[in-house]
Design an enzyme around this catalytic site. Sequence first.
Site, mmCIF file in Angstrom:
data_model
loop_
_atom_site.group_PDB
_atom_site.id
_atom_site.type_symbol
_atom_site.label_atom_id
_atom_site.label_comp_id
_atom_site.label_asym_id
_atom_site.label_seq_id
_atom_site.Cartn_x
_atom_site.Cartn_y
_atom_site.Cartn_z
ATOM 1 N N HIS A 1 0.837 -1.241 -0.123
ATOM 2 C CA HIS A 1 -0.047 0.097 -0.167
ATOM 3 C C HIS A 1 0.658 1.334 0.072
ATOM 4 O O HIS A 1 0.633 2.068 -0.861
ATOM 5 C CB HIS A 1 -1.028 0.009 1.238
ATOM 6 C CG HIS A 1 -1.785 1.273 1.270
ATOM 7 N ND1 HIS A 1 -3.053 1.195 1.205
ATOM 8 C CD2 HIS A 1 -1.421 2.390 1.932
ATOM 9 C CE1 HIS A 1 -3.497 2.484 1.374
ATOM 10 N NE2 HIS A 1 -2.456 3.141 2.045
ATOM 11 N N GLU A 2 1.728 1.375 1.047
ATOM 12 C CA GLU A 2 2.642 2.482 0.968
ATOM 13 C C GLU A 2 3.666 2.777 -0.201
ATOM 14 O O GLU A 2 3.850 3.827 -0.956
ATOM 15 C CB GLU A 2 3.517 2.148 2.231
ATOM 16 C CG GLU A 2 2.727 2.396 3.446
ATOM 17 C CD GLU A 2 1.798 3.518 3.606
ATOM 18 O OE1 GLU A 2 2.122 4.819 3.122
ATOM 19 O OE2 GLU A 2 1.000 3.510 4.667
ATOM 20 N N HIS B 1 1.867 4.533 -2.802
ATOM 21 C CA HIS B 1 1.858 6.130 -2.728
ATOM 22 C C HIS B 1 3.229 6.534 -3.206
ATOM 23 O O HIS B 1 3.236 7.465 -3.714
ATOM 24 C CB HIS B 1 1.549 6.422 -1.240
ATOM 25 C CG HIS B 1 0.331 6.287 -0.378
ATOM 26 N ND1 HIS B 1 -0.720 6.789 -1.023
ATOM 27 C CD2 HIS B 1 -0.001 5.658 0.514
ATOM 28 C CE1 HIS B 1 -1.857 6.546 -0.188
ATOM 29 N NE2 HIS B 1 -1.411 5.991 0.695
#
Length: 325
Positions: free
Chosen positions: A242-243, A246
């Site tokens: 997920h990170e 980003h």
Amino acid sequence: MIMNRAGRAFGKAPFGIWGGLLFTALALAGLVLTGAARPEEPAGGDVRARGSDPVCPPDADASSRTTGGPGLGHNHLSPEEAAELDQQLNEALVTQQAPAKGLRRTVPTIVHVISASDGRGDLSDSTISDQINTMNRGFSGGYGYGVDTGFRFELRAVTRTVSDSWFGDFVGHEAAMKKKLRRGDAGTLNLYTVNLPDGMLGRSTFPQDYTDSPKLDGVVVDYRSVPGGEREKFNLGFTATHETGHWLGLFHTFQNGCEHPGDYVDDTPFEREQAAGCPEGRDTCDQTGRDPVHNFMNYSDDPCMSHFTRGQRERMTEHWAAFRT
């Protein structure tokens, strides 16, 4: 002429849609997925969910994913902050050739393990390898219904630092820690495993942040969120996936809620607020498509997450071309 969510005309510009967080901000969130069988994908899309609502802070429980950076005092991007990042992307792409699609990009990855003197946080080499493998499987579409994004992560080195102060108060020591440990250029992923405060699973810088703050660039995850970790419901390693989304420019799937342009990706349905648990079949907006609760950029539990979409792949590819090559 077909228009996308961001108001761009398809066929006129080589720009796709992307997701990211605010200028010089760090994104905090960590969704992951498991190897279990996935629910059938809803018709009309291969994406499932977003990460966090910029105007709706997450609940203060174990399912929360937060975003923000040192001294910024916010948990989510406002619509204006997201729009500013998107504008920076568009301006950067004006001078670029159309990003090549379908090509594999191998990202050199440095893992920095921060641990306490009593051994907490001292991840084994096999656990680190499992984390990289989990990321590669997620970005290759290996959990079902998703696309191969073309991104792969190659472990180049592992650093190990024993420091009770860094381990016990990461937020207070983040800048000093990163300035001492970070390696490589804009295209090198620095992944830090640390002890994060309760309610925080991870955080990441955006590609647009690199020029002004290169030493702060990177992804941070709680050491208990790695595969086999101690964070119940969030220990499959998907926080790092997920990170890293980003870090490659993606916003949460619930960015802007039900309002245009959402997360700036056309094939992730609008979503009023972040998901918690795995609310199968949830539909919080009037627009077509059920909430993308299985998308890596949502806040669902790890076993609920499974994929990125084609639009997210294009968005990440554009950010790579604009800011990380």
